[in-house]
Design a protein around this motif. Structure first.
Motif, short mmCIF file in Angstrom:
data_model
loop_
_atom_site.label_atom_id
_atom_site.label_comp_id
_atom_site.label_asym_id
_atom_site.label_seq_id
_atom_site.Cartn_x
_atom_site.Cartn_y
_atom_site.Cartn_z
N ILE A 1 -0.91 -26.00 17.88
CA ILE A 1 -2.03 -26.44 17.05
C ILE A 1 -1.43 -26.93 15.74
CG2 ILE A 1 -4.18 -25.79 15.93
CD1 ILE A 1 -4.33 -25.65 18.97
N VAL A 2 -1.66 -28.19 15.41
CA VAL A 2 -0.98 -28.80 14.27
C VAL A 2 -1.97 -29.20 13.18
CG1 VAL A 2 0.96 -29.64 15.63
CG2 VAL A 2 -1.06 -31.09 15.39
N ASN A 3 -1.50 -29.14 11.94
CA ASN A 3 -2.29 -29.59 10.80
C ASN A 3 -1.36 -29.91 9.65
OD1 ASN A 3 -3.54 -28.65 7.98
ND2 ASN A 3 -5.12 -29.65 9.20
N ALA A 4 -1.58 -31.05 9.01
CA ALA A 4 -0.67 -31.54 7.99
C ALA A 4 -1.13 -31.30 6.56
CB ALA A 4 -0.44 -33.04 8.18
N ASN A 5 -2.41 -30.96 6.34
CA ASN A 5 -2.89 -31.00 4.95
C ASN A 5 -3.53 -29.72 4.45
OD1 ASN A 5 -5.18 -31.47 6.62
ND2 ASN A 5 -6.19 -32.66 5.03
N VAL A 6 -3.47 -28.61 5.18
CA VAL A 6 -3.96 -27.33 4.67
C VAL A 6 -2.76 -26.50 4.22
CG1 VAL A 6 -5.20 -25.21 5.21
CG2 VAL A 6 -5.96 -27.40 6.18
N LEU A 7 -2.77 -26.13 2.95
CA LEU A 7 -1.64 -25.42 2.35
C LEU A 7 -2.06 -24.05 1.85
CD1 LEU A 7 -0.27 -28.33 0.08
CD2 LEU A 7 0.18 -27.94 2.52
N ASP A 8 -1.10 -23.14 1.79
CA ASP A 8 -1.33 -21.85 1.16
C ASP A 8 -1.54 -22.06 -0.33
OD1 ASP A 8 0.14 -19.42 -0.40
OD2 ASP A 8 -0.90 -18.69 1.39
N ALA A 9 -2.60 -21.46 -0.88
CA ALA A 9 -2.96 -21.71 -2.28
C ALA A 9 -1.92 -21.19 -3.25
CB ALA A 9 -4.32 -21.09 -2.58
N THR A 10 -1.17 -20.18 -2.87
CA THR A 10 -0.19 -19.58 -3.78
C THR A 10 1.15 -20.29 -3.71
OG1 THR A 10 -1.26 -17.42 -3.55
CG2 THR A 10 1.00 -17.45 -4.40
N THR A 11 1.65 -20.52 -2.51
CA THR A 11 2.99 -21.09 -2.35
C THR A 11 2.97 -22.60 -2.22
OG1 THR A 11 2.92 -20.96 0.06
CG2 THR A 11 3.65 -18.99 -1.12
N LEU A 12 1.80 -23.15 -1.91
CA LEU A 12 1.65 -24.58 -1.64
C LEU A 12 2.51 -25.04 -0.46
CD1 LEU A 12 1.41 -26.09 -5.24
CD2 LEU A 12 -0.41 -25.29 -3.72
N LYS A 13 2.82 -24.11 0.43
CA LYS A 13 3.51 -24.45 1.67
C LYS A 13 2.47 -24.62 2.78
CE LYS A 13 7.85 -22.02 0.63
NZ LYS A 13 8.78 -20.96 1.09
N PRO A 14 2.82 -25.40 3.81
CA PRO A 14 1.87 -25.59 4.91
C PRO A 14 1.46 -24.26 5.53
CG PRO A 14 3.66 -27.17 5.08
CD PRO A 14 4.05 -26.19 4.00
N LEU A 15 0.18 -24.11 5.77
CA LEU A 15 -0.32 -22.88 6.36
C LEU A 15 -0.17 -22.89 7.88
CD1 LEU A 15 -1.65 -20.26 5.34
CD2 LEU A 15 -3.87 -21.29 5.82
N TYR A 16 -0.09 -24.09 8.45
CA TYR A 16 0.03 -24.22 9.90
C TYR A 16 1.19 -25.15 10.24
CZ TYR A 16 -4.62 -22.30 9.36
OH TYR A 16 -5.67 -21.51 9.00
N LYS A 17 1.57 -25.15 11.50
CA LYS A 17 2.60 -26.08 11.96
C LYS A 17 2.13 -27.50 11.68
CE LYS A 17 4.75 -25.17 15.73
NZ LYS A 17 5.11 -24.98 17.17
N THR A 18 2.95 -28.26 10.97
CA THR A 18 2.49 -29.57 10.52
C THR A 18 2.58 -30.64 11.60
OG1 THR A 18 4.67 -29.99 9.58
CG2 THR A 18 2.96 -29.14 8.09
N TYR A 19 3.52 -30.49 12.53
CA TYR A 19 3.59 -31.46 13.62
C TYR A 19 4.31 -30.84 14.80
CZ TYR A 19 8.49 -32.50 12.38
OH TYR A 19 9.83 -32.41 12.12
N GLU A 20 4.21 -31.51 15.92
CA GLU A 20 4.91 -31.11 17.13
C GLU A 20 5.51 -32.36 17.76
OE1 GLU A 20 5.94 -28.14 20.10
OE2 GLU A 20 5.11 -28.02 18.07
N ILE A 21 6.76 -32.25 18.20
CA ILE A 21 7.38 -33.32 18.98
C ILE A 21 7.40 -32.88 20.43
CG2 ILE A 21 9.46 -34.65 19.43
CD1 ILE A 21 10.04 -34.61 16.46
#
Length: 826
Positions: free
Chosen positions: A238-258
């Motif tokens: 399950i991929v998502n590119a634009n939801v980030l953790d509010a504290t770390t600003l790192k992606p909350l989910y896997k951003t892509y899959e190859i």
């Protein structure tokens, strides 16, 4: 029989206790406050209940594309890793470390990668679903009967056909997967998946060989913890590119899959391709699910997120890049942070194909669709500025297919031709994929039993066939319930002294542009069950209150007036009164005041809420208790979380904006339980001015509704509607309406002490202990559906077994006695 299933059979009794705000505990570990029948049941399973909430409605309250608003819920905090980053059970992989995971159709484990050679040509097919909204089987839970117009079980037939035509397939889902029907509510609240248990929607997708999926806005409706659990057992990336953790600003989910696939080229030789897939969700989830997400996540603009990520996916080895855009196509003007950016996403460098959704619309549409008006849109071949794009409707009613013909030239794959199309399911037969029916069996039967539980009785039918042209009982009941509930919630607060109004919209009134004749509320006189309440109120919204001025309410109604076309009072030709481009969930009726619309005047706001005619005014004779409203007078308005957190004119000026404790649907259930019998009569608090008297005004509704207006003064049936299968054309006749003055709602129940609550807990706990467990009967299975046939499982509508109703009656007497005893003490 599991304890969880036994609990689901007890929902009606729990609703009684919950109507009084009582917490029911079945063991020592259940401590969450009861907010609804379903959440109380979940409490008995030793886990904290998560209350599902609505829009879009899916959806933005002002979207010009989204046909259904959506839900909001409370949730507990995510678990965190050593750095304090909120994480799901399976830690997300960031874009820089994403690797291909084995997928059902991947051949990377079966053979070594086979490198392409110069000039090699391959036909690649992208198959997609979007906005399934837990329509797993071909069944309408609101009408409690099979439906041949929805369901993944029917879409799966098209998937098999598409694979047979070209086996070089990647199969993807575009989100809004786990919410949307009572089955979604049942699995999220009543019968939550246990640790390691797969959600039935993802069990079905995995069985069909789906390679990857993304998140829709409704995935967040039941809270981050629930979502993390569902993702951890999805059986596919399950991929998502634009939801980030509010504290770390790192992606909350896997951003892509190859995803590595070995396909067959046009000469029959194998070749390996690496397909990069990412996805996005509208930033507006921060408003729509504020209670779940505030302070926990931030959401980047979809275009900006993808422009940064696509080069990384390419650098990681992807031969082609596909975007799962849970966003509408929108328009050709880009505004950062807007909800629907599919048009712009299709223009991002390096993107080879886009699957869109969210809007519940269809693209391509044969050259006659809504989006064909924009430059660069090929509505026949499914191209936007040369990039193939699909939007496959909703609820599994269509399948998206993108075909790419690609050739390996100069060290990279290049697209020679591309085409997008959508295919409609067969609505004329009951042919389904039996394997999906089998996977759905337990959840489906549990859902049907759940929605059949009776909560009260109605003295007359309730339907929404004419809700867009006159005050309507289906909206009236919702507003009555919301006012009743708010008076209890506000008792003893400063807000209780203010006039309490209520706003609600007809969620089911013909579908998008009158394309779904089944999309009407239709409840017969007699018993009312949970399924009927769900039919009245589709979404898992949470009640909210706003403090507004009279001027704010006027602007709110000016926005709602967009439901109507501007009428020429000098014309003798037929004129359509209903603006089919306006989203019906934005047509709020505000009860507690009276008003009229002069629709010979232009709209003040467009359908997106933008001010277009500053000096215009359609709202006339806005009054409270027979007196013109003072623009400075303050009111409390009960609504839902989506409206409260949106950008609706007037609403945005609220000086108080607060969520209450119950879902709107549960407040309606509690109201009906309290009233026992309801009279669904509209009070005619709104009408049109006589400026349209004598004109030839037309509108569409279900053709079958003509039987309901025999002898009516205000409308006449004309004929079946051209171009709208199943719809009829009606004439609206202006008539003076007499406002029905209803008495004030009954005073709220006395405030309960802790001792009162404990006594009620004891009554309900004893009822559980004394009740015999009755196993669910296994229903017969057919192509069309799996429907439980037993009427002895629950206190359901039409039940011939009185044992549960007797139990309920005994406990009603006990609780009534308790209330009486306490009231006498005071």
């Amino acid at each position: 029989m599991s304890k969880r299933r036994f609990m689901s059979q007890s929902a009606l009794l729990l609703s009684l206790a919950l109507a009084s705000g009582v917490v029911v505990q079945a063991d020592e570990t259940s401590t969450a406050p009861a907010e609804s029948t379903a959440s109380a049941i979940a409490n008995t399973e030793t886990s904290t209940a998560e209350t599902g909430t609505e829009a879009n409605s899916s959806s933005s309250d002002l979207s010009d594309e989204v046909t259904e608003p959506v839900a909001e819920a409370t949730n507990t905090d995510n678990t965190t890793d050593s750095e304090g980053i909120a994480t799901p059970d399976v830690a997300p992989t960031s874009a820089t470390t994403a690797t291909a995971e084995p997928a059902a159709a991947s051949s990377s484990e079966e053979s070594k990668d086979i490198a392409p050679v110069e000039g090699q040509t391959v036909d690649v097919r992208i198959i997609s679903t979007t906005d399934l909204h837990t329509n797993l089987v071909n069944y309408d839970y609101y009408q409690d009967k099979p439906s041949q117009s929805v369901g993944l079980a029917k879409t799966a037939v098209l998937i098999d056909q598409a694979k047979a035509e070209n086996p070089n397939v990647i199969l993807m889902d575009n989100g809004d997967t786990i919410q949307g029907t009572p089955l979604g509510t049942y699995k999220a609240i009543v019968d939550k998946p246990e640790a390691g248990e797969q959600h039935p929607m993802y069990a079905a997708l995995e069985s069909l060989g789906y390679d990857v999926g993304t998140l829709g806005n409704h995935e967040f409706n039941y809270g981050l913890d629930y979502l993390d659990q569902v993702i951890s057992t999805a059986g596919m990336p399950i991929v998502n590119a634009n939801v980030l953790d509010a504290t770390t600003l790192k992606p909350l989910y896997k951003t892509y899959e190859i995803i590595t696939k070995t396909f067959t080229d046009t000469t029959g030789k194998p070749v390996t391709l690496k397909l990069g897939v990412t996805g996005i969700v509208p930033p507006q989830i921060l408003n729509w699910d504020k209670a779940n997400l505030e302070g926990k996540v931030v959401v980047k603009d979809s275009v900006e997120a993808l422009e940064a990520l696509v080069p990384e996916i390419r650098a990681a080895g992807a031969d082609l890049v596909f975007v799962l855009s849970h966003s509408g196509i929108g328009d050709d003007v880009y505004e950062k942070g807007e909800e629907n950016e599919g048009y712009q996403i299709a223009g991002i460098e390096g993107v080879d194909a886009v699957v869109t959704g969210h809007s519940h619309a269809e693209f391509p549409a044969g050259g006659k669709g809504f989006y064909s008006r924009y430059a660069g849109v090929d509505d026949v071949n499914g191209l936007i500025n040369g990039t193939p794009v699909t939007m496959a409707g909703k609820y599994g009613d269509h399948l998206g297919i993108i075909d790419l013909n690609i050739t390996y030239k100069n060290g990279k794959w290049q697209t020679n031709s591309a085409k997008g199309e959508i295919r409609k399911i067969d609505t004329k037969s009951d042919i389904v994929d039996e394997s999906i029916i089998a996977i759905a069996k337990e959840a489906h039967e549990g859902t049907v039993n759940y929605v059949r539980q009776q909560v009260g009785t109605t003295t007359a039918p309730i339907n929404s066939y004419f809700a867009l042209v006159k005050d309507d009982p289906s909206v009236q009941i919702v507003n009555n319930a919301q006012i009743w509930y708010a008076k209890q919630e506000l008792a003893g607060t400063p807000e209780a002294s203010l006039p309490i109004l209520s706003a609600a919209a007809p969620f089911k009134a013909g579908g998008r542009d009158f394309n779904d004749v089944t999309s009407y509320t239709d409840i017969p006189a007699g018993p009312i069950a949970i399924k009927n309440v769900a039919d009245l109120y589709l979404y898992d919204n949470v009640t909210a209150i706003l403090k507004l001025t009279g001027a704010d309410i006027r602007e709110w109604l000016e926005m709602s007036a967009g439901q109507f076309n501007q009428i020429d009072p000098t014309s003798t030709a037929p004129q359509n009164i209903v603006n089919s481009d306006y989203r019906i969930y934005n047509f709020d009726v505000i009860d507690g005041v009276t008003y009229e619309y002069d629709i010979t005047q232009p709209n003040k706001y467009d359908r997106s809420g933008k001010l277009v005619n500053p000096d215009a005014s359609r709202v006339r004779n806005l009054s409270y208790q027979g007196q013109p409203i003072d623009d400075k007078q303050e009111f409390i308005v009960v609504t839902n979380n989506y409206r409260a957190n949106g950008s609706f004119p007037g609403v945005v000026n609220a000086s108080l904006n607060r969520l209450l404790n119950l879902e709107n649907r549960q407040a309606i259930i509690n109201y009906i339980i309290s009233e026992k019998t309801i009279n669904p009569s509209a009070d005619n608090n709104w009408n049109f001015t006589n400026s349209i008297a004598g004109l030839d005004l037309r509108f569409y509704s279900a053709d079958s509704a003509k039987a309901l207006i025999a002898g009516a003064e205000d409308m006449v049936y004309l004929a079946p509607a051209d171009g709208h299968d199943g719809f009829g054309e009606y004439r609206f006749i202006y008539t003076e309406k007499k406002v029905v003055v209803t008495p004030d709602q009954p005073a709220p129940s006395p405030t309960l002490t802790d001792k009162d609550r404990q006594e009620i807990r004891d009554i309900v706990r004893k009822a559980y202990q004394e009740t015999q467990q009755v196993p669910l009967k296994q229903a017969g299975q057919s192509k069309a559906s799996v429907i439980p046939t037993s009427t002895k499982e629950l206190p359901s509508t039409g039940s011939t077994d009185s044992s549960w109703m007797t139990l309920l009656g005994l406990n009603l007497l006990a609780v009534t006695g308790l209330f009486g005893r306490k009231s006498r003490k005071h």
